[in-house]
Scaffold this active site. Structure first.
Site, mmCIF file in Angstrom:
data_model
loop_
_atom_site.group_PDB
_atom_site.id
_atom_site.type_symbol
_atom_site.label_atom_id
_atom_site.label_comp_id
_atom_site.label_asym_id
_atom_site.label_seq_id
_atom_site.Cartn_x
_atom_site.Cartn_y
_atom_site.Cartn_z
ATOM 1 N N TYR A 39 -2.092 -0.667 10.207
ATOM 2 C CA TYR A 39 -2.112 -1.004 8.774
ATOM 3 C C TYR A 39 -0.815 -0.523 8.106
ATOM 4 C CZ TYR A 39 -3.949 -1.284 3.959
ATOM 5 O OH TYR A 39 -4.144 -1.574 2.619
ATOM 6 N N SER A 56 0.868 -1.187 0.000
ATOM 7 C CA SER A 56 0.000 0.000 0.000
ATOM 8 C C SER A 56 0.893 1.221 0.000
ATOM 9 C CB SER A 56 -0.871 -0.003 1.261
ATOM 10 O OG SER A 56 -1.363 1.295 1.535
#
Ligand SMILES: NC(=O)c1ccc[n+]([C@@H]2O[C@H](COP(=O)([O-])OP(=O)(O)OC[C@H]3O[C@@H](n4cnc5c(N)ncnc54)[C@H](OP(=O)(O)O)[C@@H]3O)[C@@H](O)[C@H]2O)c1
Length: 270
Positions: free
Chosen positions: A149, A136
């Site tokens: 995350y 990501s």
């Protein structure tokens, strides 16, 4: 690697990006072993994909989940592993229980690392093989409201780079693709509203799937999807204090949307 030579194990196949990847890979002539937890969604996807395709429903965070998939992948003769399964993680770190933080770290980091380790011996026996880790942009631009995350995705990025360097004298390539936001169910309403207010762009899953396919085919090891994310990833690497300052100005907005997420969770529970 030519897609017609690819025998791909794809995790998270029923998700937004996974489904787009499955369709594009099949269209390109790859053979597929698709996996996710929900057997009915997997079967529906397998029936609609145009090409050789088998499925295995398994929870990769369960004790035997990775081992079951690794055994199926060996039997399938996989030469490409796409670590795509993941879960979102928006919320203020102090308000997330340890159970949620652990789920985020396990699904997004421990699972792809374990699966790669379980499959490496058989991937090394192939004339050529590719491991693709879907990271990501938050792995390079760690973001307020996404602490666990971001930690997981930064870990996956570091793992990809270290393993690539360790396998440089083998036929196994390690590719890391870092998308910015994608229009999928991974993003809650609160995240979509946050992105809209901050002006964070979001890509169609088909566009990101195209980048992943290109990376499998041409061997480009690192892809950060989108501008200005590529620029900010570079800036965060060499001058993180500048990014600290930029994100400080967005903190009130991030906290407001994280609060909406907490209220929504409380409403669901009541
Ligand atoms: N969407 C974004 O904005 C965005 C941005 C950057 C990076 N990414 C990354 O892109 C990847 C794909 O995300 P997406 O947006 O396509 O998400 P998604 O639509 O929510 O799909 C997630 C997939 O992972 C599977 N999965 C989740 N937990 C699992 C578990 N414990 N065991 C096995 N499978 C599991 C889900 O299937 P089941 O629920 O049936 O198991 C589903 O197929 C993820 O790694 C994500 O972090 C997404």
């Amino acid at each position: 690697m030519l897609l017609t030579d690819a025998r791909v194990v794809l995790t998270g196949a029923t998700g937004g990006l996974g489904e787009a990847l499955a369709r594009k890979l099949a269209k390109g002539g790859a053979s597929l072993l698709l996996t996710a937890r929900d057997p009915a969604r997997l079967e529906r996807l397998a029936c609609s994909v145009n090409g050789p395709c088998s499925v295995l429903a398994t929870d990769l965070t369960a004790t035997d989940g990775v081992d079951r998939l690794a055994a199926a992948a060996r039997h399938f003769g996989a030469n490409v592993l796409v670590n795509n399964a993941g879960i979102g993680g928006f919320g203020l770190f102090e308000e997330q229980g340890w159970g949620e933080v652990e789920r985020i770290l396990t699904t997004n980091l421990a699972v792809p690392v374990r699966l790669t380790q379980a499959l490496l011996p058989s991937l090394r026996t192939q004339p050529a093989a590719v491991v693709v880790n879907i990271g990501s942009a938050f792995g390079s631009i760690p973001f307020a409201g996404f602490a666990a995350y971001s930690a997981a995705k930064a870990g996956l990025r570091a793992f990809s780079q270290a393993l690539r360097r360790e396998l440089a004298d083998t036929g196994v390539r390690v590719v890391h693709v870092a998308p910015r936001a994608i229009d999928t169910a991974l993003n809650s309403l609160a995240v979509r509203q946050l992105n809209a207010e901050l002006g964070n762009a979001s890509d169609a899953p088909e566009e990101v799937a195209g980048v992943v396919l290109a990376a499998i085919e041409d061997g480009c090891a690192e892809r950060v999807v989108g501008q200005p994310e590529r620029l900010f990833a570079w800036l965060n690497g060499c001058a993180p204090a500048l990014v600290d300052r930029g994100l400080r100005g967005k903190l009130a907005t991030i906290k407001r949307h994280a609060g909406d997420r907490t209220i929504a969770a409380e409403l669901i529970q009541s």
